[in-house]
Each structure stands twice: as structure tokens, then as C-alpha cells.
Design a protein around this motif. Structure first.
Motif, PDB file in Angstrom:
ATOM      1  N   ASP A 130       0.852  -1.184   0.000  1.00  0.00           N
ATOM      2  CA  ASP A 130       0.000   0.000   0.000  1.00  0.00           C
ATOM      3  C   ASP A 130       0.891   1.238   0.000  1.00  0.00           C
ATOM      4  OD1 ASP A 130      -1.839   2.017   0.343  1.00  0.00           O
ATOM      5  OD2 ASP A 130      -2.780   1.155   2.129  1.00  0.00           O
ATOM      6  N   TRP A 131       1.298   1.672  -1.194  1.00  0.00           N
ATOM      7  CA  TRP A 131       2.225   2.804  -1.262  1.00  0.00           C
ATOM      8  C   TRP A 131       1.582   4.091  -0.742  1.00  0.00           C
ATOM      9  CZ3 TRP A 131       0.937   7.084  -4.059  1.00  0.00           C
ATOM     10  CH2 TRP A 131       0.060   6.951  -5.138  1.00  0.00           C
ATOM     11  N   ARG A 132       0.256   4.209  -0.851  1.00  0.00           N
ATOM     12  CA  ARG A 132      -0.419   5.406  -0.346  1.00  0.00           C
ATOM     13  C   ARG A 132      -0.269   5.517   1.172  1.00  0.00           C
ATOM     14  NH1 ARG A 132      -3.305   4.063  -4.892  1.00  0.00           N
ATOM     15  NH2 ARG A 132      -3.821   5.832  -6.262  1.00  0.00           N
ATOM     16  N   GLU A 188      -0.334   9.869  -9.918  1.00  0.00           N
ATOM     17  CA  GLU A 188      -1.030   9.487  -8.692  1.00  0.00           C
ATOM     18  C   GLU A 188      -0.191   9.820  -7.454  1.00  0.00           C
ATOM     19  OE1 GLU A 188      -2.563   5.528  -8.653  1.00  0.00           O
ATOM     20  OE2 GLU A 188      -3.256   5.632 -10.737  1.00  0.00           O
ATOM     21  N   LEU A 189       1.123   9.670  -7.573  1.00  0.00           N
ATOM     22  CA  LEU A 189       1.991  10.009  -6.444  1.00  0.00           C
ATOM     23  C   LEU A 189       1.935  11.507  -6.153  1.00  0.00           C
ATOM     24  CD1 LEU A 189       4.080   9.278  -4.313  1.00  0.00           C
ATOM     25  CD2 LEU A 189       5.851   9.443  -6.072  1.00  0.00           C
ATOM     26  N   GLU A 192      -1.345  12.214  -4.453  1.00  0.00           N
ATOM     27  CA  GLU A 192      -1.402  11.710  -3.074  1.00  0.00           C
ATOM     28  C   GLU A 192      -0.585  12.592  -2.135  1.00  0.00           C
ATOM     29  OE1 GLU A 192      -2.995   9.194  -0.257  1.00  0.00           O
ATOM     30  OE2 GLU A 192      -3.454   9.313  -2.405  1.00  0.00           O
ATOM     31  N   CYS A 193       0.581  13.025  -2.584  1.00  0.00           N
ATOM     32  CA  CYS A 193       1.389  13.921  -1.755  1.00  0.00           C
ATOM     33  C   CYS A 193       0.658  15.235  -1.508  1.00  0.00           C
ATOM     34  CB  CYS A 193       2.737  14.174  -2.427  1.00  0.00           C
ATOM     35  SG  CYS A 193       3.861  12.770  -2.373  1.00  0.00           S
ATOM     36  N   ARG A 195      -2.478  15.676  -1.248  1.00  0.00           N
ATOM     37  CA  ARG A 195      -3.520  15.429  -0.236  1.00  0.00           C
ATOM     38  C   ARG A 195      -2.964  15.585   1.173  1.00  0.00           C
ATOM     39  NH1 ARG A 195      -5.232  10.443   0.421  1.00  0.00           N
ATOM     40  NH2 ARG A 195      -7.012  11.193   1.615  1.00  0.00           N
TER      41      ARG A 195
END
Length: 251
Positions: A130-132, A188-189, A192-193, A195
Motif C-alpha cells: 500500500d504505497w499510499r 497518482e503520487l 497523493e502527496c 492530499r
């Protein structure tokens, strides 16, 4: 007489991305011509994104630190270097290179909120289920104004071709070390950052070709040229395979 693989390269047959591979390869971490050689080159490039510490007792948290390959490239920058990893055999080597070793999961780091001036997540996001969750932890650890530095493999067909289908047939990448289903899309990375309050900038990276070809030829001949400079990781416009990211947490 049949050939027998040396102990440092003899491995169990394990599923892709199984953490036990790192115990089997424990003797390879600090070999300049070993299977982790490229991780040394990438660590040097990652460290170049880390500025000197701007205050006493500044803390750098190194997620997925392995055997501490980042440590030599941080020397003199003024950070207390804390490394987090699941593999105890690697952590023992990291400690021997001056890293304060913490046995833990990068998706659940046993350190306080806002403790870090810098968080490094190098060549680890593509290895976690789960990289998130790992990104959330990295951002949680940063103090306002702290710097996040990452590098990882992109979730593209080209990345799977280069890193797995070609790369794992070369002496620079251990067989089965990656699970391409875990590769991380750069867009996506970045999202996510954001966020978590970090505006991440990304750029592609690759080994410079002349140095890489020379290293591969020396490796094929079994020559360890201790005086030869290792191939450098250089920026490139394309993020389709390996890419770097860096960004500051908003205060």
C-alpha cells in the motif's frame, strides 16, 4: 564438476517482492559490483536533492533504508540519520554505517508526528503493498517546511519492460526483486502527496549510458575497478521508468 553459485548469490525460490530475498542477499549490499550496485548510484542522486541541515539536531528519516546506502552521501550535511526497514540483516549493516536503525514498516512508522526535517523514501514505494499508506506516513513525519525526497518506478509498460523483463536478466537487478503490480504512477503520487500537504515535483532519471556500459563490461569480465567512478544517475525528461520527486510540506 558442476558450477556452484557463491553463497552471496545463492537464493531460495521465493515469490516476487518477498522481503526474505534481502536476507538471502545480505552479503551484496556493499559490494561495488554486487546486485545492489544500482541502488548505490540512485542513493547518490537522491542525496544530491537533500540540502545541508539548516538547524542543529536536524533529523533525516530514511524509509526503506536497507543497509544504509544513503549514509555516505549525507556525510557532512549535518543530519541525524534514522533508518526504518523491515529487514534486520540490512539494519545491522546500516547501524555499522552510522544510521540509527529502527525495525518497522514504512506504512506504520514508530516515530512521532512532525519529527523529521527530511524524509527520504528511496526505491521503497514500489515494494510496499500500500504505497499510499507509506506516503501518508512520510508526510506525517515531516515538520512544516520539511522536505520529502522520493524515487521509484513508474507504473508503465516501458517500466515493466526495462525493470523486470530486461533488468532482471542483467547483473544489476536481482531476479524476482520487483512485483510490477506495485509500481507507482507518477501522477497518482503527485496527487497523493498533495492530499497530505506536500507539493511534489517530479523528473525522470536514468543511468548515464557510457558509464553503465563500461560498468556492465567490467562486470561481465569479472573486473572490479575500485578506482573507476560508478555510473551517475542523470535527470531525463521522461518519467516513464525511474523518476525522482521532491517537495516541501506546507506549514
Amino acid at each position: 564438476m558442476r558450477d556452484v553459485a557463491p553463497p552471496s548469490t545463492r537464493q531460495r525460490v521465493l515469490p516476487r517482492n518477498d522481503p526474505r530475498q534481502y536476507d538471502d542477499l545480505a552479503g551484496e549490499w556493499w559490494r561495488p559490483d554486487g546486485v545492489f550496485a544500482m541502488l548505490h548510484w540512485i542513493a547518490e542522486a537522491r542525496a544530491s536533492l537533500v540540502p545541508p541541515a539548516d538547524r542543529p539536531d536536524a533529523l533525516l528519516v530514511d524509509l526503506g533504508c536497507g543497509a544504509g546506502l544513503l549514509a555516505p552521501h549525507l556525510a557532512g550535511k549535518g543530519y541525524r540519520h534514522v533508518g526504518v526497514d523491515l529487514t534486520r540483516s540490512a539494519l545491522a549493516q546500516a547501524a555499522a554505517h552510522g544510521v540509527t536503525a529502527v525495525n518497522g514498516d514504512v506504512a506504520a512508522v514508530p516515530l512521532a508526528d512532525g519529527c523529521a526535517d527530511v524524509v527520504s523514501a528511496g526505491e521503497v514505494l514500489e515494494h510496499v503493498p500500500d504505497w499510499r499508506a507509506a506516503v501518508a506516513e512520510a508526510c506525517r513525519l515531516l515538520r512544516p517546511g520539511g522536505l520529502l525526497v522520493v524515487d521509484t518506478l513508474n507504473d508503465t509498460a516501458l517500466s515493466r519492460l526495462v525493470a523486470v523483463h530486461i533488468g532482471e536478466r542483467l547483473p544489476t537487478v536481482p531476479r524476482g526483486i520487483h512485483d510490477p503490480r506495485l509500481f507507482v504512477d507518477d501522477r497518482e503520487l503527485v496527487a497523493e502527496c498533495a492530499r497530505h500537504g506536500v507539493e511534489l515535483r517530479v523528473r525522470g532519471a536514468r543511468p548515464e549510458l557510457r558509464g553503465l556500459v563500461g560498468w556492465l563490461l567490467r562486470r561481465a569480465r569479472g573486473v572490479v575497478a575500485t578506482g573507476a567512478r560508478a555510473p551517475r544517475i542523470v535527470p531525463t525528461r521522461s518519467t516513464a521508468v525511474l523518476y525522482q520527486g521532491w517537495g516541501v510540506r506546507k506549514g
